[in-house]
Enzyme design. Structure first.
Site, PDB file in Angstrom:
ATOM      1  N   ALA A 166     -18.258  -0.417  -8.370  1.00 41.61           N
ATOM      2  CA  ALA A 166     -19.750  -0.622  -8.306  1.00 41.61           C
ATOM      3  C   ALA A 166     -19.604  -1.109  -6.516  1.00 41.61           C
ATOM      4  CB  ALA A 166     -20.524  -1.259  -9.243  1.00 41.61           C
ATOM      5  N   TYR A 170     -19.783   4.077  -3.032  1.00 40.34           N
ATOM      6  CA  TYR A 170     -19.706   4.875  -3.605  1.00 40.34           C
ATOM      7  C   TYR A 170     -21.279   4.825  -4.853  1.00 40.34           C
ATOM      8  CZ  TYR A 170     -14.962   4.958  -2.613  1.00 40.34           C
ATOM      9  OH  TYR A 170     -13.865   5.005  -2.262  1.00 40.34           O
ATOM     10  N   ARG A 296      -7.615  -9.098   2.420  1.00 37.79           N
ATOM     11  CA  ARG A 296      -6.335  -9.594   3.081  1.00 37.79           C
ATOM     12  C   ARG A 296      -5.498 -10.371   2.933  1.00 37.79           C
ATOM     13  NH1 ARG A 296      -3.423  -8.884   7.848  1.00 37.79           N
ATOM     14  NH2 ARG A 296      -4.323 -10.283   9.282  1.00 37.79           N
ATOM     15  N   CYS A 342       3.569  -7.142   4.834  1.00 37.92           N
ATOM     16  CA  CYS A 342       2.597  -6.649   5.426  1.00 37.92           C
ATOM     17  C   CYS A 342       1.935  -6.990   6.986  1.00 37.92           C
ATOM     18  CB  CYS A 342       1.525  -5.957   4.678  1.00 37.92           C
ATOM     19  SG  CYS A 342       0.172  -5.631   5.212  1.00 37.92           S
ATOM     20  N   ALA A 394      13.129  -0.401  15.265  1.00 41.10           N
ATOM     21  CA  ALA A 394      14.505   0.814  14.140  1.00 41.10           C
ATOM     22  C   ALA A 394      16.353   0.706  14.506  1.00 41.10           C
ATOM     23  CB  ALA A 394      14.250   1.522  15.297  1.00 41.10           C
ATOM     24  N   GLN A 421       9.658  -4.400  21.636  1.00 43.74           N
ATOM     25  CA  GLN A 421       8.540  -4.095  22.030  1.00 43.74           C
ATOM     26  C   GLN A 421       7.508  -4.470  21.056  1.00 43.74           C
ATOM     27  OE1 GLN A 421       6.795  -0.001  24.021  1.00 43.74           O
ATOM     28  NE2 GLN A 421       8.903   0.258  24.377  1.00 43.74           N
TER      29      GLN A 421
END
Length: 645
Positions: A166, A170, A296, A342, A394, A421
């Site tokens: 709800a 939407y 969050r 995260c 990386a 970076q």
């Protein structure tokens, strides 16, 4: 460290959940085009259930056949029951409870032109003569029945609970909010009337599920970025009505997809962790209902405190479990340092969802998302010594993956610190979590036993000394320098040097380059600078930002009073000004400092590559060493290469 409050079971009606953690409904694009469950979607949910999550909810599941868009799960027909049952059974076998989120998408189904958009009132489409018509009474009754029928199918499929969506503009939320509902009949006007459609849907659901099955409801705490929207007082009054109608649990969210408030639905790093918790606490207190806090919540200590303090009974931990499906198990063991955090970048979970380039969502921190079986780590039968050149994210990801597979990686970094970076990006406002994540990756690599050599530029002597079986080049990129008159004047600084704290920029400052780095460095110096102007060659700034981060950054740019000039090229730098060419007209902008942020270019690795070729050492190039891109792509390449060795 133990989180006893977070991992305390909870019983709602007759459903007992092993802890207070909910893995929420999040769009994945993992269903088939026509809405069926896939093995990929099952693997995705099973990984989080095995990882210790308490309650898994499906993503939005369409209840009404006429408004059933492609690429979204369906529960609007009996044909979907077998696949949904397989999903629910698989979640159960993995140890968690399973819920299905019942959804009627309103204007959100517009991604599929064959799907009917159910809205309360006529919605004119800007720039066209087309008007989306408000729902007829007949359509309203069909939708109410559709929710009830969908709930019945959920029971047949073996789910433990259902959630009525709800929120988020939407269809149900659009009926509830005066910002969207302009009806004058019994479904519009007063809050009681605007609640009517939702209460009828809730009653239809309740009448089609067992008495002992709990009913959740996702609801916005209040409306944002709209006029005449819902206040938190309105929402509290409605929730009391919903409780009487049969709702047991309130899942307190925020946001809508038609305005900038969409940033609250998938909140990026720019929003504070737990930004919506106090709203959940107030609603819990004033309704007396079981409440789930959302927004969050990505740290076990934070989540445990929310439960301990009584602000909520459960917490949604969504994207944190995308980043690390073992989040709950690690937190339960107190092994918080091994949690892959995260960072709220939104690159894979939101940008990946709205992108037509990505088949399904992914995660910068977890390239295995959506590929859980395919990317399962396989131990090597042939351990190799692998030289990884470069200690950015990386290179670190490659070294960690290699080590976990049983190889012997040796990582050499030219500077005196790890993170590259990505760590530098964490110096920008509101991005501290990215710096923390980069530092944590380095610490994790050390704990895993990766040999790390800092302040070690790789030369022929280093390669001869290490004598690696294979080499991974991950040396990244360096800032592009301006090639115009005056570019070497003392007032000119590199954005990277400014963010690293090596140099400062004050007074009237011009930032050349209006991409992500340019805007972030402008924000970074906003407190020290008297006036900031950003000059961008393209027709708009922030073109390289994802949608939700762009909203937040542009809001901050406006708040700081930072001026932006687009479609302009800097052609000369003088002692106290720069000269720009804006669409053929030369203009001079006075300034005291100039910061250059025009992008980055891959560092030259030809000498290393040639040496490897001479020695017949297999050599792989990953990340920004190929070309400067998003960290999402760089980390994926790192994992793919490390899995292939």
């Amino acid at each position: 460290m133990k989180f006893n409050n977070l991992f305390n079971p909870i019983k709602i009606r007759e459903m007992e959940i092993r802890n207070r953690v909910e893995f929420p409904a999040m769009g994945t694009k993992m269903s088939t085009e026509d809405g069926y469950v896939t093995e990929k979607l099952i693997d995705y949910h099973v990984a989080r259930a095995l990882g210790g999550n308490g309650l898994n909810f499906t993503e939005v599941c369409s209840v009404y056949d006429k408004a059933n868009p492609k690429d979204f799960l369906g529960i609007c027909d009996d044909k979907y029951i077998p696949g949904l049952k397989k999903l629910a059974d698989s979640i159960h076998e993995a140890g968690a409870k399973a819920g299905v989120q019942l959804w009627l998408g309103g204007m959100a189904v517009g991604s599929d032109p064959t799907a009917k958009m159910i809205v309360p009132s006529d919605v004119p489409i800007k720039g066209t003569d087309y008007v989306i018509p408000g729902a007829s009474l007949e359509t309203i009754k069909e939708c109410v029945k559709a929710f009830g029928d969908a709930a019945k199918r959920a029971v047949e499929a073996g789910f433990d609970t259902v959630e009525f969506h709800a929120g988020h503009n939407y269809t149900p939320h659009s009926f509830l909010s005066g910002a969207f509902n302009k009806r004058t009949d019994e479904y519009g006007g007063s809050l009681e009337n605007r609640s009517r459609f939702l209460i009828e849907c809730i009653e239809a659901i309740r009448n089609n599920i067992p008495e002992d099955m709990p009913l959740f409801m996702r609801i916005d705490a209040h409306d944002d970025c709209v006029e005449n929207g819902l206040t938190i007082e309105d929402v509290i009054e409605f929730c009391k009505l919903a409780k009487t109608a049969g709702v047991d649990v309130l899942d307190i969210s925020r946001g809508n997809f038609t305005t900038n408030a969409v940033k609250y639905e998938v909140p990026p790093v720019d929003l504070p962790r737990g930004f919506n918790v106090d709203n959940a606490a107030r609603i819990k207190k004033e309704t007396g209902m079981i409440t789930v806090a959302v927004g969050r919540i990505n740290d076990p200590e934070q989540a445990d405190e929310i439960i301990r303090s009584g602000k909520a009974d459960m917490v949604v931990i969504g994207r944190a479990q995308l980043a690390d499906p073992e989040f709950c198990n690690k937190a339960y063991r107190g092994d918080v340092d091994s949690i892959v955090r995260c960072v709220g970048c939104n690159q894979g979970c939101y940008d990946g969802f709205v992108s037509t380039e990505m088949p399904h969502i992914t995660c910068l921190r977890n390239p295995a998302l959506g590929k859980e079986k395919e990317y399962a780590l396989v131990k090597t039968d042939n351990p190799k010594k692998v030289l990884v050149i470069g200690g950015g994210v990386a290179g670190l990801e490659a070294a960690l993956t290699l080590k976990k597979r049983g190889h012997n990686p040796i990582l050499c970094e030219a500077s005196d610190s790890l993170g590259g970076q990505f760590a530098l990006a964490g110096a920008a406002p509101r991005k501290e979590e990215m710096k923390e994540a980069a530092i944590a990756m380095g610490e994790m690599a050390k704990r895993e036993g990766v040999e790390i050599r800092l302040s070690t530029p790789v030369t022929a002597d280093v390669i001869n000394e290490i004598s690696p079986d294979e080499v991974i080049i991950a040396i990244g990129s360096a800032p592009i320098k301006l090639n115009i008159p005056g570019a070497d004047l003392p007032m000119v600084r590199s954005s990277h040097d400014v963010l690293a704290g090596k140099v400062s920029a004050s007074g009237d400052v011009v930032v050349i380059g209006g991409g992500l780095v340019g805007l972030e460095v402008a924000e970074y110096i906003a407190e020290k600078a008297s006036k900031i102007t950003v000059v961008e060659m393209l027709d708009q700034v922030a073109k390289d930002l994802g949608d939700l981060r762009k909203i937040c950054v542009m809001e901050s740019i406006a708040e700081d009073g930072i001026r932006t000039i687009t479609s302009a090229k800097c052609v000369e730098i003088k002692e106290n000004s720069i000269v720009i060419d804006k669409e053929g007209t030369l203009e001079e902008i006075p300034c005291d400092s100039v910061v250059v942020a025009i992008g980055a270019r891959s560092r030259d690795f030809s000498e290393i590559e040639n040496l490897c070729n001479e020695k017949e050492i297999p050599c792989h190039v990953i990340g920004d060493a190929i070309r400067a891109r998003r960290a999402l792509n760089c980390i994926l390449e790192a994992v793919d290469v490390a899995r292939s060795i």
